[in-house]
Design a protein around this motif. Structure first.
Motif, PDB file in Angstrom:
ATOM      1  N   LEU A 211      -1.464  12.540 -16.257  1.00  0.00           N
ATOM      2  CA  LEU A 211      -2.375  12.544 -15.098  1.00  0.00           C
ATOM      3  C   LEU A 211      -2.310  11.246 -14.289  1.00  0.00           C
ATOM      4  CD1 LEU A 211      -5.545  14.178 -16.723  1.00  0.00           C
ATOM      5  CD2 LEU A 211      -3.718  15.318 -15.471  1.00  0.00           C
ATOM      6  N   GLU A 212      -1.257  10.447 -14.495  1.00  0.00           N
ATOM      7  CA  GLU A 212      -1.147   9.166 -13.800  1.00  0.00           C
ATOM      8  C   GLU A 212      -1.125   9.343 -12.294  1.00  0.00           C
ATOM      9  OE1 GLU A 212       1.887   5.306 -13.491  1.00  0.00           O
ATOM     10  OE2 GLU A 212       2.386   7.004 -14.796  1.00  0.00           O
ATOM     11  N   ASP A 213      -0.392  10.331 -11.806  1.00  0.00           N
ATOM     12  CA  ASP A 213      -0.282  10.519 -10.358  1.00  0.00           C
ATOM     13  C   ASP A 213      -1.632  10.863  -9.740  1.00  0.00           C
ATOM     14  OD1 ASP A 213      -0.232  12.864 -11.801  1.00  0.00           O
ATOM     15  OD2 ASP A 213       1.114  13.923 -10.432  1.00  0.00           O
ATOM     16  N   GLU A 214      -2.431  11.676 -10.427  1.00  0.00           N
ATOM     17  CA  GLU A 214      -3.736  12.053  -9.884  1.00  0.00           C
ATOM     18  C   GLU A 214      -4.683  10.845  -9.856  1.00  0.00           C
ATOM     19  OE1 GLU A 214      -5.332  15.404 -11.959  1.00  0.00           O
ATOM     20  OE2 GLU A 214      -3.462  16.563 -11.829  1.00  0.00           O
ATOM     21  N   GLU A 215      -4.648  10.063 -10.915  1.00  0.00           N
ATOM     22  CA  GLU A 215      -5.526   8.889 -10.976  1.00  0.00           C
ATOM     23  C   GLU A 215      -5.139   7.848  -9.925  1.00  0.00           C
ATOM     24  OE1 GLU A 215      -5.090   7.631 -14.982  1.00  0.00           O
ATOM     25  OE2 GLU A 215      -6.298   9.285 -15.814  1.00  0.00           O
ATOM     26  N   LEU A 216      -3.840   7.634  -9.722  1.00  0.00           N
ATOM     27  CA  LEU A 216      -3.384   6.679  -8.706  1.00  0.00           C
ATOM     28  C   LEU A 216      -3.744   7.150  -7.300  1.00  0.00           C
ATOM     29  CD1 LEU A 216       0.122   5.643 -10.084  1.00  0.00           C
ATOM     30  CD2 LEU A 216      -1.918   4.215  -9.938  1.00  0.00           C
ATOM     31  N   ALA A 217      -3.595   8.453  -7.066  1.00  0.00           N
ATOM     32  CA  ALA A 217      -3.929   8.992  -5.747  1.00  0.00           C
ATOM     33  C   ALA A 217      -5.412   8.798  -5.449  1.00  0.00           C
ATOM     34  CB  ALA A 217      -3.559  10.473  -5.680  1.00  0.00           C
ATOM     35  N   GLU A 218      -6.251   8.977  -6.468  1.00  0.00           N
ATOM     36  CA  GLU A 218      -7.688   8.787  -6.296  1.00  0.00           C
ATOM     37  C   GLU A 218      -8.011   7.305  -6.018  1.00  0.00           C
ATOM     38  OE1 GLU A 218     -11.645   9.837  -5.969  1.00  0.00           O
ATOM     39  OE2 GLU A 218      -9.896  11.170  -6.135  1.00  0.00           O
ATOM     40  N   GLU A 219      -7.335   6.381  -6.742  1.00  0.00           N
ATOM     41  CA  GLU A 219      -7.561   4.949  -6.530  1.00  0.00           C
ATOM     42  C   GLU A 219      -7.092   4.518  -5.142  1.00  0.00           C
ATOM     43  OE1 GLU A 219      -6.611   0.629  -8.670  1.00  0.00           O
ATOM     44  OE2 GLU A 219      -5.869   2.500  -9.577  1.00  0.00           O
TER      45      GLU A 219
ATOM     46  N   ILE B  10       0.166   0.472  -5.873  1.00  0.00           N
ATOM     47  CA  ILE B  10      -0.065   1.919  -6.007  1.00  0.00           C
ATOM     48  C   ILE B  10       0.904   2.705  -5.137  1.00  0.00           C
ATOM     49  CG2 ILE B  10      -1.719   3.774  -5.516  1.00  0.00           C
ATOM     50  CD1 ILE B  10      -3.941   1.825  -6.351  1.00  0.00           C
ATOM     51  N   GLU B  11       1.083   2.270  -3.875  1.00  0.00           N
ATOM     52  CA  GLU B  11       2.006   2.960  -2.966  1.00  0.00           C
ATOM     53  C   GLU B  11       3.418   2.970  -3.544  1.00  0.00           C
ATOM     54  OE1 GLU B  11       1.395   4.704  -0.504  1.00  0.00           O
ATOM     55  OE2 GLU B  11      -0.495   4.076   0.398  1.00  0.00           O
ATOM     56  N   SER B  12       3.827   1.828  -4.084  1.00  0.00           N
ATOM     57  CA  SER B  12       5.165   1.725  -4.656  1.00  0.00           C
ATOM     58  C   SER B  12       5.322   2.656  -5.855  1.00  0.00           C
ATOM     59  CB  SER B  12       5.436   0.275  -5.071  1.00  0.00           C
ATOM     60  OG  SER B  12       6.678   0.172  -5.708  1.00  0.00           O
ATOM     61  N   ARG B  13       4.303   2.708  -6.719  1.00  0.00           N
ATOM     62  CA  ARG B  13       4.367   3.560  -7.906  1.00  0.00           C
ATOM     63  C   ARG B  13       4.353   5.047  -7.536  1.00  0.00           C
ATOM     64  NH1 ARG B  13       6.364   4.217 -12.888  1.00  0.00           N
ATOM     65  NH2 ARG B  13       4.890   5.218 -14.329  1.00  0.00           N
TER      66      ARG B  13
ATOM     67  N   LYS C  95      -6.955   6.357  -2.504  1.00  0.00           N
ATOM     68  CA  LYS C  95      -7.903   6.897  -1.538  1.00  0.00           C
ATOM     69  C   LYS C  95      -9.113   5.971  -1.374  1.00  0.00           C
ATOM     70  CE  LYS C  95     -10.551  11.127  -0.664  1.00  0.00           C
ATOM     71  NZ  LYS C  95     -10.927  12.458  -1.209  1.00  0.00           N
ATOM     72  N   LYS C  96      -9.608   5.417  -2.491  1.00  0.00           N
ATOM     73  CA  LYS C  96     -10.756   4.506  -2.430  1.00  0.00           C
ATOM     74  C   LYS C  96     -10.399   3.207  -1.722  1.00  0.00           C
ATOM     75  CE  LYS C  96     -13.027   6.223  -6.621  1.00  0.00           C
ATOM     76  NZ  LYS C  96     -13.426   5.907  -8.013  1.00  0.00           N
TER      77      LYS C  96
ATOM     78  N   GLU D 116     -19.451  -4.976  -7.504  1.00  0.00           N
ATOM     79  CA  GLU D 116     -18.137  -4.800  -8.119  1.00  0.00           C
ATOM     80  C   GLU D 116     -17.057  -4.473  -7.091  1.00  0.00           C
ATOM     81  OE1 GLU D 116     -18.713  -1.732 -10.941  1.00  0.00           O
ATOM     82  OE2 GLU D 116     -19.985  -2.945 -12.274  1.00  0.00           O
ATOM     83  N   LEU D 117     -17.444  -3.937  -5.952  1.00  0.00           N
ATOM     84  CA  LEU D 117     -16.479  -3.472  -4.959  1.00  0.00           C
ATOM     85  C   LEU D 117     -15.730  -4.643  -4.338  1.00  0.00           C
ATOM     86  CD1 LEU D 117     -15.765  -0.642  -3.888  1.00  0.00           C
ATOM     87  CD2 LEU D 117     -17.248  -1.101  -1.931  1.00  0.00           C
ATOM     88  N   GLU D 118     -14.393  -4.537  -4.368  1.00  0.00           N
ATOM     89  CA  GLU D 118     -13.588  -5.554  -3.704  1.00  0.00           C
ATOM     90  C   GLU D 118     -12.301  -4.921  -3.200  1.00  0.00           C
ATOM     91  OE1 GLU D 118     -11.698  -8.526  -6.157  1.00  0.00           O
ATOM     92  OE2 GLU D 118     -12.259  -7.421  -7.972  1.00  0.00           O
ATOM     93  N   PHE D 119     -11.774  -5.469  -2.138  1.00  0.00           N
ATOM     94  CA  PHE D 119     -10.543  -4.937  -1.543  1.00  0.00           C
ATOM     95  C   PHE D 119      -9.374  -5.813  -1.974  1.00  0.00           C
ATOM     96  CE2 PHE D 119      -7.435  -4.816   1.992  1.00  0.00           C
ATOM     97  CZ  PHE D 119      -7.044  -3.492   1.839  1.00  0.00           C
ATOM     98  N   ASP D 120      -8.366  -5.142  -2.623  1.00  0.00           N
ATOM     99  CA  ASP D 120      -7.197  -5.866  -3.116  1.00  0.00           C
ATOM    100  C   ASP D 120      -5.946  -5.284  -2.463  1.00  0.00           C
ATOM    101  OD1 ASP D 120      -5.219  -7.148  -4.464  1.00  0.00           O
ATOM    102  OD2 ASP D 120      -5.902  -6.616  -6.479  1.00  0.00           O
ATOM    103  N   PRO D 121      -5.467  -5.881  -1.366  1.00  0.00           N
ATOM    104  CA  PRO D 121      -4.289  -5.338  -0.679  1.00  0.00           C
ATOM    105  C   PRO D 121      -3.055  -5.307  -1.566  1.00  0.00           C
ATOM    106  CG  PRO D 121      -4.878  -7.504   0.180  1.00  0.00           C
ATOM    107  CD  PRO D 121      -5.983  -7.096  -0.704  1.00  0.00           C
ATOM    108  N   GLU D 122      -2.933  -6.236  -2.478  1.00  0.00           N
ATOM    109  CA  GLU D 122      -1.771  -6.250  -3.370  1.00  0.00           C
ATOM    110  C   GLU D 122      -1.777  -5.036  -4.295  1.00  0.00           C
ATOM    111  OE1 GLU D 122       1.745  -7.138  -4.983  1.00  0.00           O
ATOM    112  OE2 GLU D 122       0.816  -8.055  -3.204  1.00  0.00           O
ATOM    113  N   ARG D 123      -2.994  -4.684  -4.786  1.00  0.00           N
ATOM    114  CA  ARG D 123      -3.113  -3.500  -5.646  1.00  0.00           C
ATOM    115  C   ARG D 123      -2.737  -2.233  -4.880  1.00  0.00           C
ATOM    116  NH1 ARG D 123      -2.183  -0.841 -10.080  1.00  0.00           N
ATOM    117  NH2 ARG D 123      -3.719   0.803 -10.529  1.00  0.00           N
TER     118      ARG D 123
END
Length: 574
Positions: free
Chosen positions: A209-217, A303-306, A219-220, A292-299
């Motif tokens: 389920l890695e692809d689904e979890e990454l897609a959800e992350e 995700i896009e690369s993965r 999106k956020k 807890e919310l923070e924006f991490d452009p590197e992350r």
């Protein structure tokens, strides 16, 4: 049953529409009036070969349309499901065939375009056409085993299902054994490919389920500002002086002061308190999420690369990560199988032998049922032949086990070849002359005898085949007298289980009709036209009288025709 047939610009027919009824419908008329042309049109609906010669001279296309009604359990539903054609619960099926003057053939079922081969599948499950020169499945030796199994359907069904389960496993294992053992070069190439694929999948280190979890992350992260603003606005709408929680607290305190004097207000006060504490808890959660919310452009870049990497692999190995993990598991097993080919082949040989012997035992059960059913079928056929004045004819069902090669499974030491429907070869044999040897059914020569043999067979099999409409095209040619009467009775007997359409020149057959249609040829403005007229009882007697004399009506022939109608009605009543 065939409810309605519409024909336009077909041969000598400009436009005709015939409504058919249940039971026996007989079509009569002068030679050349167009009776057989109507049957030709129906044959095209059942997938017969078309020709530009069918298109009426001076027109652009010939059009044929047949409306059929079927029962809810009719095999046509299975055919429709197989080829993606919708058949409504009302059981109406419309077959359409168009042939252009350029020779192009267009086929439709319930409005959907289909190929001629598919139309044949539909047509043959609805229509069974018999003529003096063509008797379809009854005369085809390749179909005799199928007909015997239809006759024995109740007894053979469960045994056939059990056999086919084992046979499919046996056939699949033999195919795999052949692939693994025959071509060393292909196996080596296959091994290289599989090892490369497995290596590529393993190096990807995918998680379920890695692809689904990454897609959800992703999106956020891509909607960070929208999420943050929503949480922020919600939190500060509730928390703070003169905000939502403040006013709820005030309302709760006000109601609590009245709870000791009014039971109804006490209940409302309790509900208000519960609501206040629920919303207070939600406020704490919003505060935590905002912290807890923070924006991490590197992350987000990671995700896009993965996801790009996973999508690249999906194009090769499966639509989801789970699909790719399952594929990796399968090829790992296949790699092990190829690397350890010799031990696997030895194991497979034993499995093939065991499955083969299991299949032979199941096939033997089917063989025994067929042998018993063949005896019953022979008795039925002999009874029918006696009724048709072929009392000296002899019919037999020849059942032989198909011999196999040395490597095939054996029965009592004799190798047998396993087939999808068992291990038997079935042939219908007959002789009509005492002292003459039994011959295969399709090799019987006499036209008159062939007609009667075919009717005897059809009388038996029509009860089991489930065909909607049975059509006889002059199968009574070459017979007369008492044989003609017997044929008429047999054709009527078939109509008790299926709708029967019959072209006949025999007055005995015409007298047996539930519906009598006369086909007439007329010439208007130097063009030939064909018309179909359903006859009244009085008109039936006149038409049968013409069939008897072939000339003008006389009182004697009319009386004879009426007598035939009375005899036919007595037979029906009995």
């Amino acid at each position: 049953m065939l409810t309605e047939l519409s024909i336009r610009d077909f041969a000598i027919i400009d436009r005709i529409s015939i409504t058919f009824k249940e039971g026996l419908t007989v079509l009569t008329g002068e030679t050349g009036a167009g009776k057989s042309i109507i049957i030709d049109a129906i044959q095209l609906l059942s997938g017969g070969r078309g020709s530009v010669e069918f298109v009426r001279h001076g027109t652009k296309k010939a059009e044929i349309e047949g409306l059929f009604t079927v029962e809810p359990d009719h095999p046509i539903y299975r055919v429709g499901e197989e080829f993606g054609v919708d058949i409504d619960e009302d059981g109406m099926v419309v077959l359409q065939r168009t042939i252009t003057h350029q020779g192009k053939s267009i086929c439709r079922v319930n409005g959907k375009l289909i190929t001629l081969g598919i139309m044949k599948e539909f047509g043959q499950s609805l229509i069974d056409i018999h003529s003096q020169h063509e008797t379809q499945s009854l005369m085809d030796p390749e179909r005799h085993i199928e007909l015997l199994d239809i006759f024995a359907s109740e007894e053979i069904k469960s045994s056939m299902e059990e056999y086919q389960l084992v046979f499919e496993k046996y056939r699949a294992l033999k195919k795999r054994y052949k692939e693994l053992s025959e071509n060393e070069q292909e196996m080596a190439q296959r091994l290289d490919l599989l090892e490369f694929q497995l290596r590529e999948l393993q190096e990807a280190e995918m998680q379920p389920l890695e692809d689904e979890e990454l897609a959800e992350e992703r999106k956020k992260l891509m909607n960070y500002e929208k999420i943050y603003q929503g949480i922020h606005d919600a939190y500060y709408s509730l928390y703070g002086e003169q905000r939502g929680l403040d006013w709820l607290s005030h309302a709760m305190t006000s109601l609590e002061s009245t709870s000791d004097v009014d039971e109804h207000l006490a209940k409302l006060s309790e509900e208000m308190s519960n609501a206040y504490y629920i919303i207070e808890e939600m406020t704490f959660q919003l505060s935590n999420q905002m912290a807890e919310l923070e924006f991490d452009p590197e992350r987000l870049n990671q995700i896009e690369s993965r996801l790009n990497e996973l999508n690249r692999l999906k194009k090769k190995y499966g639509g989801t990560v789970d699909d790719m993990l399952q594929y990796a598991s399968r090829i790992e097993e296949e790699i092990d199988e190829i690397r350890n080919k010799d031990s696997h082949l030895s194991k497979m040989e034993n499995e093939i032998h065991e499955l083969g012997q299991d299949a032979v035992l199941e096939a033997k059960a089917i063989h025994d049922i067929r042998m018993q059913s063949a005896l019953r079928l022979s008795d039925y056929i002999h009874e029918e032949l006696r009724d048709l004045y072929l009392e000296k004819a002899s019919f037999d069902v020849d059942i032989q086990m198909k011999k196999g090669r040395e490597a095939d499974p054996d029965l009592d030491g004799t190798p047998v070849q396993l087939l999808p429907n068992g291990m038997d070869v079935v042939k219908f044999l007959i002789t009509t002359n005492p002292g003459e040897p039994l011959k295969e059914l399709h090799k019987v020569a006499s036209g008159g005898e062939m007609s009667r043999i075919m009717l005897a067979l059809k009388r038996i099999f029509s009860r089991h085949q489930g065909i909607t409409s049975v059509i006889f095209d002059e199968v009574d040619t070459g017979v007369s007298g008492r044989v003609a009467q017997s044929i008429a009775e047999k054709i009527y007997g078939i109509s008790e289980g299926s709708q029967v359409l019959c072209i006949s020149h025999l007055p005995q057959v015409a007298a047996m009709a539930d519906t009598h249609v006369r086909i007439e040829k007329r010439v208007d403005n130097d063009r030939t036209h064909t018309a179909a007229i359903e006859l009244t009882n009085e008109e039936k007697a006149d038409e049968i009288s013409r069939m008897i004399t072939g000339a003008e009506l006389t009182e004697t022939t009319v009386e004879h025709a009426k007598e035939l109608l009375i005899m036919a009605q007595k037979h029906k009543n009995n």
